[in-house]
Design a protein around this motif. Structure first.
Motif, PDB file in Angstrom:
ATOM      1  N   ALA A   1       0.902  -1.107  -0.055  1.00 49.48           N
ATOM      2  CA  ALA A   1       0.130   0.092   0.003  1.00 49.48           C
ATOM      3  C   ALA A   1       0.808   1.119   0.061  1.00 49.48           C
ATOM      4  O   ALA A   1       1.922   1.342   0.653  1.00 49.48           O
ATOM      5  N   VAL A   2       0.442   2.308  -0.997  1.00 48.72           N
ATOM      6  CA  VAL A   2       1.134   3.418  -1.075  1.00 48.72           C
ATOM      7  C   VAL A   2       0.165   4.556  -0.662  1.00 48.72           C
ATOM      8  O   VAL A   2      -0.808   4.756  -1.149  1.00 48.72           O
ATOM      9  N   GLU A   3       0.827   5.866  -0.153  1.00 48.23           N
ATOM     10  CA  GLU A   3      -0.027   6.830   0.032  1.00 48.23           C
ATOM     11  C   GLU A   3      -0.362   7.530  -1.190  1.00 48.23           C
ATOM     12  O   GLU A   3       0.612   7.594  -2.122  1.00 48.23           O
TER      13      GLU A   3
ATOM     14  N   ASN B   1       1.632  10.114  -2.816  1.00 43.70           N
ATOM     15  CA  ASN B   1       2.999   9.745  -3.427  1.00 43.70           C
ATOM     16  C   ASN B   1       3.065   8.668  -4.408  1.00 43.70           C
ATOM     17  O   ASN B   1       4.290   8.098  -4.720  1.00 43.70           O
ATOM     18  N   SER B   2       2.097   8.045  -4.899  1.00 45.10           N
ATOM     19  CA  SER B   2       1.875   6.952  -5.680  1.00 45.10           C
ATOM     20  C   SER B   2       2.149   7.367  -7.040  1.00 45.10           C
ATOM     21  O   SER B   2       2.180   8.401  -7.554  1.00 45.10           O
ATOM     22  N   GLU B   3       2.618   6.289  -7.897  1.00 48.71           N
ATOM     23  CA  GLU B   3       2.691   6.426  -9.211  1.00 48.71           C
ATOM     24  C   GLU B   3       1.374   6.267  -9.961  1.00 48.71           C
ATOM     25  O   GLU B   3       1.202   6.873 -11.052  1.00 48.71           O
ATOM     26  N   THR B   4       0.446   5.846  -9.228  1.00 51.84           N
ATOM     27  CA  THR B   4      -1.112   5.929  -9.785  1.00 51.84           C
ATOM     28  C   THR B   4      -1.480   6.937 -10.087  1.00 51.84           C
ATOM     29  O   THR B   4      -2.282   7.361 -11.131  1.00 51.84           O
TER      30      THR B   4
ATOM     31  N   LYS C   1       0.017  -1.599 -11.941  1.00 54.68           N
ATOM     32  CA  LYS C   1       0.674  -0.612 -11.066  1.00 54.68           C
ATOM     33  C   LYS C   1      -0.345  -0.228  -9.930  1.00 54.68           C
ATOM     34  O   LYS C   1       0.184  -0.159  -8.629  1.00 54.68           O
ATOM     35  N   ALA C   2      -1.464  -0.040 -10.401  1.00 51.81           N
ATOM     36  CA  ALA C   2      -2.504   0.751  -9.139  1.00 51.81           C
ATOM     37  C   ALA C   2      -2.786  -0.738  -8.257  1.00 51.81           C
ATOM     38  O   ALA C   2      -3.101  -0.446  -7.145  1.00 51.81           O
TER      39      ALA C   2
ATOM     40  N   GLU D   1      -0.708  -3.024  -7.508  1.00 55.55           N
ATOM     41  CA  GLU D   1       0.571  -3.224  -6.609  1.00 55.55           C
ATOM     42  C   GLU D   1       0.614  -2.085  -5.459  1.00 55.55           C
ATOM     43  O   GLU D   1       0.880  -2.474  -4.417  1.00 55.55           O
ATOM     44  N   GLU D   2      -0.105  -0.918  -5.859  1.00 56.95           N
ATOM     45  CA  GLU D   2       0.204  -0.107  -5.067  1.00 56.95           C
ATOM     46  C   GLU D   2      -1.027   0.106  -3.811  1.00 56.95           C
ATOM     47  O   GLU D   2      -1.270   0.962  -3.166  1.00 56.95           O
TER      48      GLU D   2
END
Length: 198
Positions: A2-4, A7-10, A112-113, A115-116
């Motif tokens: 999980a990514v904030e 700060n995500s590539e998404t 990517k979404a 993964e994040e």
């Protein structure tokens, strides 16, 4: 992992997708104008019909960015310059771009979404990717008709609908003029390809 979101590539991919869909919409409206200049109303409407769907895709991607309202997102990207007076070429370029979104871009963005940890965003990318395939198929079909000189000619008797007034003519080719509203041949579409008919 999980990514904030901020700060995500998404979030960057969403902005790239928003930019891409927005540009596609404009490219298609420009192509529609070119088709109108050439008295190809059917081709113009195919571009405009798709342009309106691209607007909806842009809005879906943009709305996923709501929690960043008021922020500026800086992204890089490559976008096509599809300029031509040849309608067949414009249709083929549009077909290529739609397939690229379907085959590569949105599937990678969805991965990517996922993964994040942004499953709702991933779902939007995957569903819209499938729509882009439909767009590519449609552009390809009309490019085929133009290239084969069969946009207004059929190998078998078929129905031709005037997009201006709705008159349907049965024959192997569209009439030069609509007997009801006097629109030229460019307004006629095969009934099976016309919107909202069986």
């Amino acid at each position: 992992m999980a990514v904030e979101f901020k700060n995500s590539e998404t979030k960057d991919n969403l902005m790239r997708a928003f930019a891409g869909e927005s540009q596609a919409r404009n490219r298609y409206t420009f192509a529609a104008e070119k088709a109108k200049e050439q008295k190809q109303e059917v081709v113009s409407r195919v571009f405009m019909f798709t342009a309106e769907q691209e607007k909806q895709h842009a809005e879906i991607f943009y709305n996923h960015l709501k929690e960043l309202a008021g922020e500026t997102i800086h992204v890089d990207g490559g976008y096509p310059v599809d300029l031509s007076d040849d309608l067949g070429e414009l249709l083929r370029k549009a077909q290529h771009n739609e397939y690229e979104e379907h085959d590569d871009v949105y599937k990678n963005f969805a991965q990517k979404a996922t993964e994040e940890g942004f499953t709702k965003v991933a779902k939007s990318f995957l569903l819209i990717a499938e729509i882009e395939k439909v767009h590519g198929d449609r552009f390809g079909r009309f490019a085929d008709y133009l290239e084969q000189n069969k946009l207004y000619v059929s190998d078998v008797k078929t129905g031709w609908m005037c997009l201006n007034c709705g008159f349907v003519y049965e024959g192997e080719k569209a009439p030069e003029k609509c007997p009801v509203c006097d629109s030229d041949k460019g307004y006629f579409i095969r009934v099976e390809l016309s919107p909202f008919t069986e």
